[in-house]
Scaffold this active site. Structure first.
Site, mmCIF file in Angstrom:
data_model
loop_
_atom_site.group_PDB
_atom_site.id
_atom_site.type_symbol
_atom_site.label_atom_id
_atom_site.label_comp_id
_atom_site.label_asym_id
_atom_site.label_seq_id
_atom_site.Cartn_x
_atom_site.Cartn_y
_atom_site.Cartn_z
ATOM 1 C CB CYS A 54 -3.395 -7.182 -5.493
ATOM 2 S SG CYS A 54 -4.774 -6.721 -4.444
ATOM 3 C CE1 TYR A 185 -1.332 -1.003 -0.081
ATOM 4 C CE2 TYR A 185 -1.759 -2.729 1.533
ATOM 5 C CZ TYR A 185 -1.480 -2.341 0.231
ATOM 6 O OH TYR A 185 -1.350 -3.295 -0.745
#
Length: 366
Positions: A54, A185
């Site tokens: 992450c 994203y």
């Protein structure tokens, strides 16, 4: 939001126009415990739960290491993939975190708020004694590591958030977060052509702005590494491995953008940055978890990672990576990224998935 496991994954990640959920448990850990919803700084009281895959958690790993907070804040590492509603401790013996004694990060969120209604995110700071999440507000968390945990910083720790540069750091961070950290994203999870193209243009416009900013200065703000560099680095280091192909951010690879590529290599080769990066975990997470983008779950063999070790030449711009301080020492054995998950001077081609530059393979012999 930080990287999340949530029941929304049952319907997939793609949305007509991606909007990140930014609701967090926003408690803070402050030097004296003062302030609304604040907890006191106390060595050994908290455990930082992360996943190396992450980018948002990677920030916390880097800052903790640069500041030398390993003795004060322990770290639990989740595996690179998660199920529909929780990150899990599948890297640990028996699949249980050895300190918190839980198999799933969701357990710590439920201990804090039974029926916790939002995504289970990393990084999360958990109180060891109660097993409750204190905060998962990733942006504030690293700033507090710099400003509230000073008495536990190592000798020679850098000032990643110097007071006189905070307005400029905050301004840069806002744009980098919106258009780059979140922008990739927005491209990858776009559910319409128009939403994707808008996100794509915004991303590469901002990468152009960053290129121009970094052309004649070594770091984003001032002449030392700051929080701004940490926040940009964790997106750049994932760019060619996942964002270029998986998220369709494909105008250029990072390795085709000379200024940003040299800047990223400079940071990667700085102790505290590259030694926290696990390329195998990064690729496994994105290509396996985002099943509606990559339904086969096939993980690409590439790209060739050996370029991360090439000279960057950024020293010519001046600057002092740690200001008047010093680099962190060696990574603790229990926190090392497996060598097979990082490039080395003898990185095998079968791991890279491509040819290795000969001068890197044989540099010891030159």
């Amino acid at each position: 939001m930080a990287e999340t496991a949530t029941s929304s994954s049952r319907r997939g990640y793609v949305e007509s126009s991606f909007k990140r959920d930014t609701r967090y448990i926003s408690d803070r850990v402050t030097a004296d415990g003062s302030g609304e919803n604040a907890w006191p700084v106390e060595a050994g009281r908290y455990r930082l739960v992360v996943a190396r895959a992450c980018p948002w958690a990677n920030r916390a790993i880097i800052v903790r290491r640069l500041l030398g907070l390993e003795d004060a804040i322990s770290m639990g590492v989740c595996g690179p993939t998660h199920d529909e509603d929780s990150w899990t401790f599948d890297l640990d013996p028996g699949g249980v975190d050895p300190v918190l004694r839980i198999p799933r990060l969701k357990d710590a969120f439920e201990a804090r708020q039974p029926g916790y209604p939002r995504g289970i995110t990393v990084p999360a700071l958990v109180e060891v004694s109660s097993g409750k999440v204190v905060t998962n507000d990733f942006a504030q968390m690293t700033l507090d590591f710099s400003t509230q945990w000073r008495e536990h910083h190592r000798d020679g720790a850098p000032d990643l958030y110097p007071a006189h540069l905070r307005p400029e750091i905050d301004e840069v961070n806002r744009r980098v977060y919106s258009e780059v950290n979140n922008g990739v994203y927005r491209c990858g999870f776009a559910g319409t052509q128009s939403a994707y193209e808008e996100a794509y243009d915004r991303l590469f416009d901002t990468l152009g702005w960053l290129r121009d900013r970094l052309r004649d200065q070594r770091y984003l703000v001032g002449d030392t590494i700051t929080e701004a560099d940490v926040r940009l680095f964790t997106t750049l280091v994932r760019f060619d491995s996942v964002y270029h192909g998986h998220f369709k951010c494909n105008r250029h690879k990072l390795s085709e953008m000379p200024v940003l590529w040299a800047y990223a290599r400079d940071l990667y080769q700085t102790p505290g940055f590259g030694d926290t990066v696990d390329f195998a975990h990064i690729k496994a997470h994105y290509y396996v978890v985002h099943h509606d983008i990559n339904p086969t779950g096939i993980i690409p063999k590439g790209p060739d990672l050996s370029g991360w070790l090439l000279p960057h030449g950024r020293e010519a711009l001046g600057g002092r990576p740690f200001g008047g301080g010093t680099p962190p020492g060696p990574v603790r054995e229990e926190e090392r990224v497996p060598p097979a998950h990082q490039p080395t001077d003898r990185w095998p081609s079968e791991v890279l998935g491509g040819p290795v530059q000969e001068h890197l393979l044989h540099q010891d012999e030159e």
